[in-house]
Enzyme design. Sequence first.
Site, PDB file in Angstrom:
ATOM      1  N   HIS A 100      10.900 -10.613  -2.451  1.00 13.42           N
ATOM      2  CA  HIS A 100      10.031  -9.792  -3.301  1.00 13.42           C
ATOM      3  C   HIS A 100       9.102 -10.709  -4.097  1.00 13.42           C
ATOM      4  O   HIS A 100       9.535 -11.728  -4.643  1.00 13.42           O
ATOM      5  CB  HIS A 100      10.893  -8.960  -4.260  1.00 13.42           C
ATOM      6  CG  HIS A 100      10.117  -8.263  -5.336  1.00 13.42           C
ATOM      7  ND1 HIS A 100      10.193  -8.631  -6.663  1.00 13.42           N
ATOM      8  CD2 HIS A 100       9.248  -7.219  -5.279  1.00 13.42           C
ATOM      9  CE1 HIS A 100       9.409  -7.835  -7.383  1.00 13.42           C
ATOM     10  NE2 HIS A 100       8.827  -6.976  -6.568  1.00 13.42           N
ATOM     11  N   ASN A 101       7.821 -10.345  -4.151  1.00 12.18           N
ATOM     12  CA  ASN A 101       6.843 -11.157  -4.901  1.00 12.18           C
ATOM     13  C   ASN A 101       7.082 -12.651  -4.652  1.00 12.18           C
ATOM     14  O   ASN A 101       7.285 -13.444  -5.580  1.00 12.18           O
ATOM     15  CB  ASN A 101       6.912 -10.838  -6.398  1.00 12.18           C
ATOM     16  CG  ASN A 101       6.336  -9.467  -6.714  1.00 12.18           C
ATOM     17  OD1 ASN A 101       5.762  -8.802  -5.856  1.00 12.18           O
ATOM     18  ND2 ASN A 101       6.493  -9.033  -7.958  1.00 12.18           N
TER      19      ASN A 101
ATOM     20  N   GLU B 173       6.027 -11.473   0.784  1.00 10.86           N
ATOM     21  CA  GLU B 173       5.122 -10.510   0.151  1.00 10.86           C
ATOM     22  C   GLU B 173       3.897 -11.202  -0.424  1.00 10.86           C
ATOM     23  O   GLU B 173       4.004 -12.257  -1.067  1.00 10.86           O
ATOM     24  CB  GLU B 173       5.849  -9.741  -0.952  1.00 10.86           C
ATOM     25  CG  GLU B 173       4.985  -8.645  -1.560  1.00 10.86           C
ATOM     26  CD  GLU B 173       5.721  -7.789  -2.583  1.00 10.86           C
ATOM     27  OE1 GLU B 173       5.110  -6.829  -3.089  1.00 10.86           O
ATOM     28  OE2 GLU B 173       6.895  -8.082  -2.880  1.00 10.86           O
TER      29      GLU B 173
ATOM     30  N   ASP C 185       0.582 -10.060  -2.798  1.00 13.88           N
ATOM     31  CA  ASP C 185      -0.179  -9.087  -3.579  1.00 13.88           C
ATOM     32  C   ASP C 185      -1.627  -9.581  -3.647  1.00 13.88           C
ATOM     33  O   ASP C 185      -1.927 -10.559  -4.333  1.00 13.88           O
ATOM     34  CB  ASP C 185       0.399  -8.944  -4.990  1.00 13.88           C
ATOM     35  CG  ASP C 185       1.749  -8.239  -4.988  1.00 13.88           C
ATOM     36  OD1 ASP C 185       2.109  -7.667  -3.941  1.00 13.88           O
ATOM     37  OD2 ASP C 185       2.440  -8.282  -6.019  1.00 13.88           O
TER      38      ASP C 185
ATOM     39  N   HIS D 199       0.592 -11.406  -9.592  1.00 14.49           N
ATOM     40  CA  HIS D 199       1.222 -10.141  -9.944  1.00 14.49           C
ATOM     41  C   HIS D 199       0.252  -9.364 -10.829  1.00 14.49           C
ATOM     42  O   HIS D 199       0.095  -9.674 -12.016  1.00 14.49           O
ATOM     43  CB  HIS D 199       2.547 -10.388 -10.670  1.00 14.49           C
ATOM     44  CG  HIS D 199       3.485  -9.231 -10.576  1.00 14.49           C
ATOM     45  ND1 HIS D 199       4.589  -9.088 -11.393  1.00 14.49           N
ATOM     46  CD2 HIS D 199       3.504  -8.156  -9.751  1.00 14.49           C
ATOM     47  CE1 HIS D 199       5.234  -7.979 -11.075  1.00 14.49           C
ATOM     48  NE2 HIS D 199       4.597  -7.401 -10.088  1.00 14.49           N
TER      49      HIS D 199
ATOM     50  N   GLU E  33       0.231  -6.102  -0.131  1.00 15.45           N
ATOM     51  CA  GLU E  33      -0.099  -5.051  -1.092  1.00 15.45           C
ATOM     52  C   GLU E  33      -1.559  -5.315  -1.456  1.00 15.45           C
ATOM     53  O   GLU E  33      -1.869  -6.254  -2.184  1.00 15.45           O
ATOM     54  CB  GLU E  33       0.803  -5.112  -2.324  1.00 15.45           C
ATOM     55  CG  GLU E  33       0.570  -3.963  -3.292  1.00 15.45           C
ATOM     56  CD  GLU E  33       1.484  -4.008  -4.503  1.00 15.45           C
ATOM     57  OE1 GLU E  33       0.953  -4.148  -5.627  1.00 15.45           O
ATOM     58  OE2 GLU E  33       2.715  -3.918  -4.324  1.00 15.45           O
TER      59      GLU E  33
END
Length: 755
Positions: A321-322, A351, A353, A366, A400
């Site tokens: 995650h992240n 991941e 973003d 983030h 994302e």
Amino acid sequence: MGERNPYSKQNGPKTSSPPHIAECIKTMKEGSSILRYSFKNWVKTKTLTLNKDADSISYSPSKKTVTNIKPNVVQIINIKEVRSGYRTAVFAGHKDSLPDREKRAFSLIINERGDTWDFVADSTELSDIWIRGLSHLMDVDTDADEDVWVRKVFVRADKDRDERVTLKEMTDLLKKLNIKLEKSVTYNLFHEIAKRSEKSNRKATYLTEDEFMEFYSKLTQRKDIDEVFGMYSNNQFMDLDVIRRFLVSAQKWSDVSKETCLQVVQSYEKKPHNIANGLLSLTGFRCFLLSNACNIFNQSHLRVYQDMSQPLSHYFIASSHNTYLTQDQLMGPSSVEAYIRAIMLGCRCLELDLWDGVDGEPIVYHGHTLTSKIAVRDILEAVSHYAFRISQYPLILSFENHCSVPVQRKIARYINQYLSDWLCTEPPVTGFLDSPEKLRMKIIIKGKGSKPSILDDDNVINVSDEDEAAEIDDVNIQNEMAGKKGKKKIAVAPELASLFYLRGAKFQGFKHAVSEYTADRISSLNEDKALQLLNQNAKEFTASNASRLVRIYPAGRRTASDNYNPVALWTVGCQIVALNYQTRCLEMQLNEARFRDNGGCGFILKPEALTRPGSSYDPGRVSRKHARTLHLRVIAGHELPKPNNSEKGEVIDPYVRIQVHGVPKDLDEVQTKVVNNNGFNPVWEEEFDFVVSMPSLAILRLAVYDYDKRSGDDFICQYALPFTSIEQGYSHVKMRTRAAEEIDRCLIFVYTRID
């Protein structure tokens, strides 16, 4: 639960080291003048040296500099990777001033945080010497020989470097090694050996190196191993028949032949006379029990052995995650190194973003927070170098996307520039996803947006914005999001959408997922929603996960990058259970244990009950009709460290906590008694039974704590492994840190039997 026999025909011979390694080591010990690059934007000449024991390296100011500055030292065991070229954040910071010497450059990744030492040698020959030499030393267990290790301990004790150890030096050493003896015991043993010296006119005030070896040998006698040896031998030797009986009855080995027993003798016996006569002494037996042949983890599971030809939805997938974050979710730094570290830990779903940078370049950070920003281009370049270093099975990049269309087009160009050789963009033609085997050496991208029919500048795709950062439990972020009414739409550039293999889809129920979504659609749920669905209808959740992928991510309240327990979500077949890889915690230890299996390739085949159409499986209602019972005898510990591996503080009072993680019926936790004032060789001798109804989902974890009734118990070490990878018989469990890194010589001696 495997049948161990490391001497079966499928285990080939070990390859020998390159013939010039000795010359590399010699040059490294002599020291090399070399340039070191730093984050602080300086470049300085240093002398890089391998120490005489070949177990650590140091750099100090150049030989030309007169100084008393203490050198920087790192142990070989703490070097995670030797990396050639300009491929670290430090070198990236010098990119505008770096000379064209990339073939001379190399970096050392020296801990789990990804800190680096970055060097440029005077020649490619010199950089090759260091890269080859260090790579060799990282693969060699320099402490495998007990005598070599004890001699290192002697050097450690000899503080004034006079090649002798006084009683005070010995007492200080014992405390550092977590050994607490009555002063009279230490005194009597010390003087007993010292007085036996043949040297004339010598006072019994010190021990020579050989005398120290004798002292340490008597101190570290393993009565637990002696007792096992005595149960099977004539108290002097084991012959081939006795060895076979031990391997079959105690260790549960299969296919044990005379040749197998001879190989045990030849591998572990020290004395040539015993080897010639097929005899195993107590010393040889001890070496055997300490070897990987008696590792509690089934060594055949260190290779890929599972069926890799089933649809992707039939596998648990190691997921981050992240991935870019190295600390917390609000203000911590982002790093390309975090992607490399995750890949090197076996992670197969990363991941990104994606946001617009101030200069029109795509960045990752983030959103809505103060975390630092890194260039998408740098991440993709790193992925191109590391994607298949650990596993040849597919790597998933989970996007994302918050970028403008022009910036998305740049991302598409960078993807094609760096990843085109491995990119898979064609969705499966059947009703099922492709298998890991079919996707071997492929990179697949997960994003939102349907596949465009034509690549036209005006043919953008409008989708709802995925913004997990908006869920963060932070007042400022929530106030910002409250001012944005309605669900935001985002336009997806067709050039980017055409590269997606997996396509994000809103979760609208299990039946909708199976009946309306094609196999390439994937929904993302935060942990709270996923656990709610599990509690409401675990059976339907499992059935949906048999053919459709789902991704789970941490709730917004986990701003400290803490994690949720992944095991519960694995019990209903959730494939992509994304965790914060940067955090040392129980949850990551369980994740590391689950994915150490199957060769550490990042894909674990789910049990048939979780993939079979029409299965009535419910994790809360598992029958014990086919349960297995683990009989675990915790015998003793060996060289347990102090909390945080400190040499200071009191000798610990250790106990072992044993846990089983799995379906609700299998959850269990027990602990041994506390052994006072003994971290060096505590003896527990306690037995426990665990009934496990779903072995394929269960994980066994042993953790050692230091009992402290005043301020709470301190964590010491731990080890976890899948139930199905447990070997039977006598084993030494090689304990690990919070970060799941092996601790040298730190062991728990156990006996296991599975019925």
